[in-house]
Design a protein around this motif. Structure first.
Motif, mmCIF file in Angstrom:
data_model
loop_
_atom_site.group_PDB
_atom_site.id
_atom_site.type_symbol
_atom_site.label_atom_id
_atom_site.label_comp_id
_atom_site.label_asym_id
_atom_site.label_seq_id
_atom_site.Cartn_x
_atom_site.Cartn_y
_atom_site.Cartn_z
ATOM 1 N N GLU A 21 35.137 107.696 -9.816
ATOM 2 C CA GLU A 21 33.964 108.402 -9.298
ATOM 3 C C GLU A 21 33.710 108.027 -7.848
ATOM 4 O O GLU A 21 33.412 108.878 -7.004
ATOM 5 C CB GLU A 21 32.754 108.079 -10.179
ATOM 6 C CG GLU A 21 31.549 108.972 -9.981
ATOM 7 C CD GLU A 21 30.492 108.326 -9.093
ATOM 8 O OE1 GLU A 21 30.783 107.270 -8.488
ATOM 9 O OE2 GLU A 21 29.394 108.889 -8.996
ATOM 10 N N TYR A 34 31.896 116.385 -5.328
ATOM 11 C CA TYR A 34 32.886 115.441 -5.865
ATOM 12 C C TYR A 34 33.081 115.622 -7.367
ATOM 13 O O TYR A 34 34.144 115.330 -7.917
ATOM 14 C CB TYR A 34 32.480 114.006 -5.536
ATOM 15 C CG TYR A 34 31.267 113.500 -6.272
ATOM 16 C CD1 TYR A 34 29.982 113.726 -5.803
ATOM 17 C CD2 TYR A 34 31.406 112.782 -7.462
ATOM 18 C CE1 TYR A 34 28.870 113.270 -6.486
ATOM 19 C CE2 TYR A 34 30.298 112.324 -8.154
ATOM 20 C CZ TYR A 34 29.032 112.571 -7.658
ATOM 21 O OH TYR A 34 27.930 112.131 -8.346
ATOM 22 N N THR A 35 32.045 116.111 -8.052
ATOM 23 C CA THR A 35 32.187 116.329 -9.503
ATOM 24 C C THR A 35 33.202 117.438 -9.798
ATOM 25 O O THR A 35 33.847 117.427 -10.855
ATOM 26 C CB THR A 35 30.835 116.705 -10.127
ATOM 27 O OG1 THR A 35 30.261 117.765 -9.370
ATOM 28 C CG2 THR A 35 29.898 115.508 -10.127
ATOM 29 N N ASP A 36 33.308 118.393 -8.860
ATOM 30 C CA ASP A 36 34.327 119.434 -9.050
ATOM 31 C C ASP A 36 35.721 118.828 -9.039
ATOM 32 O O ASP A 36 36.573 119.156 -9.876
ATOM 33 C CB ASP A 36 34.219 120.486 -7.940
ATOM 34 C CG ASP A 36 32.975 121.331 -8.086
ATOM 35 O OD1 ASP A 36 32.334 121.251 -9.156
ATOM 36 O OD2 ASP A 36 32.631 122.052 -7.136
ATOM 37 N N MET A 38 36.463 115.795 -9.718
ATOM 38 C CA MET A 38 36.625 114.982 -10.932
ATOM 39 C C MET A 38 36.976 115.857 -12.132
ATOM 40 O O MET A 38 37.876 115.538 -12.912
ATOM 41 C CB MET A 38 35.330 114.201 -11.207
ATOM 42 C CG MET A 38 35.032 113.120 -10.190
ATOM 43 S SD MET A 38 33.497 112.245 -10.527
ATOM 44 C CE MET A 38 34.000 111.224 -11.909
ATOM 45 N N ASN A 39 36.241 116.957 -12.247
ATOM 46 C CA ASN A 39 36.517 117.865 -13.377
ATOM 47 C C ASN A 39 37.940 118.424 -13.314
ATOM 48 O O ASN A 39 38.652 118.433 -14.317
ATOM 49 C CB ASN A 39 35.518 119.028 -13.358
ATOM 50 C CG ASN A 39 34.180 118.641 -13.957
ATOM 51 O OD1 ASN A 39 34.134 117.903 -14.934
ATOM 52 N ND2 ASN A 39 33.099 119.128 -13.367
ATOM 53 N N GLU A 40 38.316 118.876 -12.143
ATOM 54 C CA GLU A 40 39.657 119.445 -12.011
ATOM 55 C C GLU A 40 40.726 118.404 -12.309
ATOM 56 O O GLU A 40 41.717 118.685 -12.998
ATOM 57 C CB GLU A 40 39.862 120.003 -10.590
ATOM 58 C CG GLU A 40 38.926 121.115 -10.187
ATOM 59 C CD GLU A 40 39.109 122.356 -11.035
ATOM 60 O OE1 GLU A 40 38.169 123.154 -11.083
ATOM 61 O OE2 GLU A 40 40.183 122.507 -11.652
ATOM 62 N N LEU A 42 40.475 115.719 -14.116
ATOM 63 C CA LEU A 42 40.511 115.372 -15.542
ATOM 64 C C LEU A 42 41.233 116.459 -16.347
ATOM 65 O O LEU A 42 42.013 116.155 -17.261
ATOM 66 C CB LEU A 42 39.097 115.169 -16.071
ATOM 67 C CG LEU A 42 38.377 113.900 -15.585
ATOM 68 C CD1 LEU A 42 36.956 113.845 -16.127
ATOM 69 C CD2 LEU A 42 39.144 112.654 -16.034
ATOM 70 N N LEU A 43 40.973 117.696 -16.017
ATOM 71 C CA LEU A 43 41.617 118.784 -16.762
ATOM 72 C C LEU A 43 43.128 118.791 -16.547
ATOM 73 O O LEU A 43 43.902 118.933 -17.497
ATOM 74 C CB LEU A 43 41.031 120.137 -16.331
ATOM 75 C CG LEU A 43 39.619 120.447 -16.840
ATOM 76 C CD1 LEU A 43 39.083 121.698 -16.182
ATOM 77 C CD2 LEU A 43 39.645 120.612 -18.355
ATOM 78 N N MET B 26 30.239 112.715 -17.387
ATOM 79 C CA MET B 26 31.561 113.255 -17.066
ATOM 80 C C MET B 26 32.303 113.672 -18.325
ATOM 81 O O MET B 26 32.990 114.710 -18.348
ATOM 82 C CB MET B 26 32.358 112.173 -16.329
ATOM 83 C CG MET B 26 33.397 112.718 -15.387
ATOM 84 S SD MET B 26 32.639 113.654 -14.069
ATOM 85 C CE MET B 26 33.529 115.175 -14.233
ATOM 86 N N PHE B 30 33.669 117.363 -19.155
ATOM 87 C CA PHE B 30 35.107 117.516 -19.437
ATOM 88 C C PHE B 30 35.340 118.231 -20.769
ATOM 89 O O PHE B 30 36.140 119.183 -20.856
ATOM 90 C CB PHE B 30 35.752 116.125 -19.448
ATOM 91 C CG PHE B 30 37.155 116.116 -19.970
ATOM 92 C CD1 PHE B 30 38.189 116.709 -19.268
ATOM 93 C CD2 PHE B 30 37.455 115.503 -21.180
ATOM 94 C CE1 PHE B 30 39.480 116.688 -19.752
ATOM 95 C CE2 PHE B 30 38.746 115.485 -21.671
ATOM 96 C CZ PHE B 30 39.757 116.086 -20.948
ATOM 97 N N THR B 40 37.167 125.067 -15.001
ATOM 98 C CA THR B 40 35.915 124.423 -14.637
ATOM 99 C C THR B 40 34.787 125.433 -14.635
ATOM 100 O O THR B 40 34.989 126.616 -14.369
ATOM 101 C CB THR B 40 36.010 123.792 -13.247
ATOM 102 O OG1 THR B 40 36.382 124.806 -12.348
ATOM 103 C CG2 THR B 40 37.017 122.677 -13.240
ATOM 104 N N THR B 42 32.209 125.141 -12.616
ATOM 105 C CA THR B 42 31.619 125.223 -11.283
ATOM 106 C C THR B 42 32.376 126.240 -10.458
ATOM 107 O O THR B 42 33.598 126.220 -10.365
ATOM 108 C CB THR B 42 31.701 123.862 -10.575
ATOM 109 O OG1 THR B 42 33.033 123.402 -10.661
ATOM 110 C CG2 THR B 42 30.777 122.868 -11.214
#
Lengths: 173, 276
Positions: A21, A34-36, A38-40, A42-43, B26, B30, B40, B42
Motif C-alpha cells: 500500500e 493508488y487504490t486503482d 492496487m486493485n489492478e 491484485l487482479l 482491500m 478485490f 475493476t 473504478t
C-alpha cells in the motif's frame, strides 16, 4: 478450487499489504488513485498466481506485477497528472499531523523524479527491498539501480530544498 | 549532510507510515472485483482496457459467444444457399412442365371454316402444343391441348419435281402428288433470302392466295419470320422466333387445274391435316 486459490492468495497478500500500500501510494502520487493500481495489481497477480513458483517470492511477484502494469500503461498513454496537491489522495485523519504532512511532501517530491529513479527509491527506501531485488523487479542491473538511487537522492534533495525555500524563505543547510 | 539526514528522516517516516487503506478494505474490493468478472470497478483505472481485453481473450463465455455467433452465421448462410437452390430447381421443373413462349421456336396457325388450329413446335420439329379454337360462329370456346413428342411423319412423295431452279442449299421447293391433287411444298431455312420468299409469294398469288410475310434478318440470317396466307375461308399463319437455325415446311394443295384446295400442315403434310 477457486475458493482455495483465493484463500491462498489472500493469505500471502495479508502480511505484505502495508508495504504494498505504501509503495502504491508513493509510486502513483499525483497520477492516479493508488487504490486503482492496487486493485489492478491484485487482479493480475491473482490471474497469474499459478505461475508463482514459491510462496516466498510472492512479495517481489506482487511488486513486479505492479511495476509491469505501470510500465505497460506508460507505453499506452501519457500519464495525466491529477489536479491538486495530493491531499485528495490522502484524505485521512492523520493528514493534520506533521508527519503526514512531511510524507505527503516527500511523495510530491518523489513524483517530480523520473520513473526509474522514483521507483528505485520507493522500492529501496520505503518498501525495504534490497538492491538485488529492486534490480530484479525493475529488470535492470544492480549497478543501474545504484545509479538511480544516487541520482534520485540528489535530485530529491534539490526538490525538497527548493520547496523549503518557497515555503519558509530559508534554505535548509 | 543535514539535507541527506532530512531526506532519510522523510523516507523513514514514509516507511513507517500507517496504511490509509486497511487489508480488510482491500480484500473486500478485490473479492468484489473478482465477482464482477475480474475487472475493476473504478472508472479511472488506466489498466482497465488491457484487463478487459485479457478477460475477453480468456473468458470461456466469450469463446462460447464467438462459437455460437460463428455457428449461427454458418447455419443462416447454408439455409439461404439451400433455399436459393430450391427455388432454382423448382423454376427448372416448372419450365420443363410448362414451356413458356420464349422457348417456343415455331408457331403455326391454321384456320379453316371458323376452326383455328395453333401448333407449337420446338427446333427439332417436335409438336409441343396444339390448340384447336372453335370460337368463330360458336358461343362457347373449346380448347384442346395435347403434348406430342413424336417426330412428325414425313410424306412419302410419289413424285418430286422442281418448279423453278432455286438455291437448294437454302430453300427447297418440291411438288408432291397425292391422287389427283398436287402438293405445293416449300421449305424455308434461316438462310432463305427475302428474294426467295418473294418468289414463293408470287407463286402463291398466282394460285389466288393472299400471301404476306415479314422477316428480321441479322448477319444474313433470318432471326424472325412470320408468314400469313389467306384464301376464302382458309387461313394459315406461322411465326418463327428464338432459334439460330431452322427448317420449316409449308405450302398448299392444288387440284389438277391449279386451283387452291387447302393449306398443308407442317406436322403431317397430308390432306387430312387440313381438316384438323
Amino acid at each position: 478450487m477457486i475458493q482455495s486459490k483465493q484463500d491462498h492468495f489472500l493469505a500471502l497478500y495479508e502480511p505484505v499489504h502495508d508495504r504494498f500500500e505504501r509503495f502504491c501510494r508513493a509510486r502513483v502520487y499525483g497520477e492516479m488513485e493508488y487504490t486503482d493500481l492496487m486493485n489492478e495489481t491484485l487482479l493480475v497477480a491473482f490471474e497469474k498466481f499459478e505461475s508463482l513458483k514459491s510462496d516466498t517470492s510472492f512479495l517481489s511477484f506482487l511488486f513486479g506485477t505492479a511495476v509491469r502494469i505501470l510500465a505497460n500503461n506508460r507505453r499506452k498513454m501519457k500519464p495525466e497528472r491529477m489536479s491538486g496537491t495530493g491531499k485528495e489522495c490522502h484524505a485521512s485523519s492523520s493528514e493534520t499531523t506533521d508527519r503526514a504532512t512531511e510524507v505527503a511532501l516527500l511523495h510530491r517530491a518523489l513524483s517530480e523524479l523520473n520513473e526509474g529513479q522514483r521507483e528505485a527509491l520507493i522500492l529501496f527506501e520505503i518498501s525495504g527491498f534490497s538492491i538485488r531485488e529492486v534490480a530484479a523487479i525493475q529488470a535492470v542491473s544492480e549497478g543501474a539501480v545504484k545509479q538511480r538511487l544516487k541520482r534520485g537522492r540528489t535530485r530529491l534533495a534539490e526538490i525538497l530544498s527548493y520547496e523549503a525555500v518557497l515555503k519558509t524563505g530559508k534554505e535548509i543547510i | 549532510m543535514e539535507q541527506q539526514k532530512h531526506i532519510s528522516d522523510l523516507l523513514e517516516s514514509a516507511r513507517n507510515e500507517v496504511p490509509v487503506t486497511s487489508f480488510s478494505e482491500m480484500k473486500g474490493e478485490f473479492l468484489a472485483n473478482l465477482a464482477a468478472g475480474g475487472t475493476t470497478v473504478t472508472a479511472t483505472s488506466i489498466a482497465q482496457k488491457s484487463l478487459w481485453k485479457k478477460w475477453l481473450a480468456t473468458s470461456f463465455k466469450f469463446k462460447v459467444f464467438i462459437m455460437i455467433t460463428t455457428a449461427s452465421i454458418l447455419i443462416i448462410s447454408s439455409i439461404l444457399v439451400s433455399s436459393q437452390l430450391t427455388v432454382n430447381s423448382s423454376e427448372a421443373d416448372r419450365n420443363v412442365d410448362h414451356p413458356n413462349e420464349e422457348s417456343v421456336e415455331i408457331i403455326e396457325v391454321f384456320s379453316e371454316n371458323g376452326v383455328q388450329k395453333t401448333t407449337v413446335y420446338n427446333e427439332k420439329r417436335e409438336v409441343l402444343h396444339v390448340t384447336i379454337d372453335l370460337s368463330e360462329g360458336a358461343k362457347s370456346k373449346a380448347q384442346i391441348i395435347e403434348l406430342d413428342t413424336k417426330v412428325p411423319e414425313v410424306l412419302d412423295h410419289k413424285e418430286m419435281l422442281a418448279i423453278e431452279p432455286m438455291d437448294v442449299r437454302v430453300t427447297e421447293t418440291t411438288i408432291g402428288t397425292s391422287d389427283s391433287l398436287k402438293m405445293m411444298k416449300f421449305v424455308v431455312t434461316e438462310k432463305t433470302t427475302n428474294e426467295e420468299i418473294e418468289r414463293i409469294q408470287k407463286q402463291a398469288i398466282a394460285a389466288g392466295i393472299d400471301f404476306t410475310f415479314d422477316t428480321k434478318v441479322r448477319n444474313k440470317k433470318i432471326k424472325r419470320l412470320s408468314m400469313r396466307m389467306k384464301k376464302g375461308g382458309y387461313r394459315w399463319s406461322s411465326k418463327i422466333t428464338g432459334t439460330d437455325s431452322f427448317s420449316f415446311d409449308f405450302g398448299w394443295w392444288e387440284d389438277a387445274n391449279g386451283n387452291f384446295v387447302k393449306f398443308i400442315c407442317n406436322k403431317d403434310l397430308t390432306m387430312e391435316c387440313g381438316d384438323c
